[in-house]
Design a protein around this motif. Structure first.
Motif, PDB file in Angstrom:
ATOM      1  N   GLY A 260      -2.090   4.415   2.014  1.00 12.00           N
ATOM      2  CA  GLY A 260      -1.165   4.440   0.534  1.00 12.00           C
ATOM      3  C   GLY A 260      -0.764   5.417  -0.158  1.00 12.00           C
TER       4      GLY A 260
ATOM      5  N   ASP B 269       0.976  -1.560  -0.384  1.00 17.29           N
ATOM      6  CA  ASP B 269      -0.203   0.119  -0.467  1.00 17.29           C
ATOM      7  C   ASP B 269       0.862   1.119   0.388  1.00 17.29           C
TER       8      ASP B 269
ATOM      9  N   TRP C  51       4.822   3.056  -0.331  1.00 14.35           N
ATOM     10  CA  TRP C  51       6.252   2.531  -1.099  1.00 14.35           C
ATOM     11  C   TRP C  51       6.838   4.171  -0.188  1.00 14.35           C
TER      12      TRP C  51
ATOM     13  N   SER D  64      -0.190   3.543  -7.448  1.00 15.01           N
ATOM     14  CA  SER D  64       0.291   3.853  -6.136  1.00 15.01           C
ATOM     15  C   SER D  64      -1.040   5.138  -5.909  1.00 15.01           C
TER      16      SER D  64
END
Length: 327
Positions: A205, A156, A158, A194
């Motif tokens: 996220g 979710d 990065w 994303s």
């Protein structure tokens, strides 16, 4: 050895090193790991970026091994010296669920680039067993798009590093002249795959790009911030000034002495810190965070200890020698 095999580990081309060794048969390449997943420590970490640590801490899981081997790595015990213990899919799932049960804001996988195949499968198992909090991928960005695609729909948040865009420095410090090109491509993929999502000021996220400024290399930081200002509009920046010289000794010092001479192996000083702040203004970067100047060693962990960090930074849940830690 376990009997779980992964196609990417056969003549391994999982990461940009393309070692070509047979990890499924117990061989070890640059990362020093086979097809088995080893981890060193898991617990709540309160020192991550505010949207990641939030109120209860990030549920960090430190993976053994690494495909980059930074000369200055403060986690060298686990990233380069193989400290850690093998875990099964069920073990990994149990650790994730324990972190969730005690209130972790997310599951934060630290330095798993060399083990994406196994970790992706293990996270799927944890989700089938009841894991519902966000998964954060905390990495060096030295990853191929093909490998990252194994994590699509699983991760979710990065949290990649963008360590340098200077191939001379990446060659000297990581033995990876191709790092700048690989990292830029990987981070662009993360941004494209994303969506920034928040619950109040807690991140659910999106992408946060980290950059650790190296002492004496402000021009390299300028290159990174210039790139981010052009390509990171749908991401957040985390500019870190916490560089801390690791007191290497013996063979650990001997094998990295030349590399460490590629920059000033010391704390960031006040004049450099002011330069960093000015750069943020000059490039108009407002979507992100920067660390206040800190010139102490509290960031340096010792993974031989059940609690590798200071108590204010972390709470231990699982340790490679002791298993689950009693509360």
């Amino acid at each position: 050895m376990n009997n779980v095999t992964f196609p990417q580990y056969e003549n391994c081309t999982l990461c940009p090193r393309n070692c070509g060794i047979k990890r499924n048969q117990g061989q070890k390449g640059f990362c020093k790991e086979t097809n088995e997943l080893k981890i060193a420590w898991a617990g709540l970490h309160f020192g991550e970026e505010p949207p990641i640590a939030h109120k209860n801490g990030s549920g960090t899981i430190f993976i053994t091994g690494c495909n980059l081997h930074c000369a200055f790595c403060q986690n060298y015990q686990i990233s380069q010296n193989s400290m850690g213990a093998v875990v099964s899919s069920d073990d990994f799932s149990e650790i994730c669920l324990k972190l969730q049960d005690i209130g972790a804001e997310n599951i934060n996988i630290v330095s798993g680039s060399h083990a994406i195949s196994g970790i992706a499968q293990y996270i799927k198992t944890a989700k089938m067993n009841g894991l519902t909090i966000p998964v954060c991928w905390n990495c060096s960005a030295y990853e191929s798009v093909e490998a990252l695609e194994l994590l699509d729909g699983i991760v979710d948040i990065w949290l990649p590093d963008l360590k340098t865009l200077n191939p001379i420095i990446s060659d000297a410090l990581f033995d990876a002249k191709d790092y700048p090109g690989v990292a830029k491509k990987a981070i662009r993929w993360m941004i494209d795959h994303s969506t920034s999502r928040f619950d109040g000021d807690k991140m659910l996220g999106g992408v946060i790009v980290r950059h650790l400024a190296l002492p004496g290399r402000m021009n390299d930081t300028e290159l990174v911030l210039d790139w981010f200002s052009k390509h990171g509009k749908h991401a957040y920046l985390s500019l870190m000034s916490q560089y801390t010289p690791v007191p290497f000794t013996g063979d650990d010092l001997k094998k990295r002495e030349k590399a460490l001479s590629a920059f000033s192996n010391r704390f960031i000083n006040e004049s450099e810190f002011k330069v960093l702040q000015t750069m943020l203004d000059d490039f108009g970067i407002e979507n992100g965070f920067y660390q206040e100047l800190s010139q102490d060693t509290e960031w340096l962990p010792d993974f031989a200890k059940t609690q590798p960090f200071s108590n204010k930074l972390a709470k231990a849940v699982w340790h490679w020698q002791n298993g689950f830690v009693e509360e």
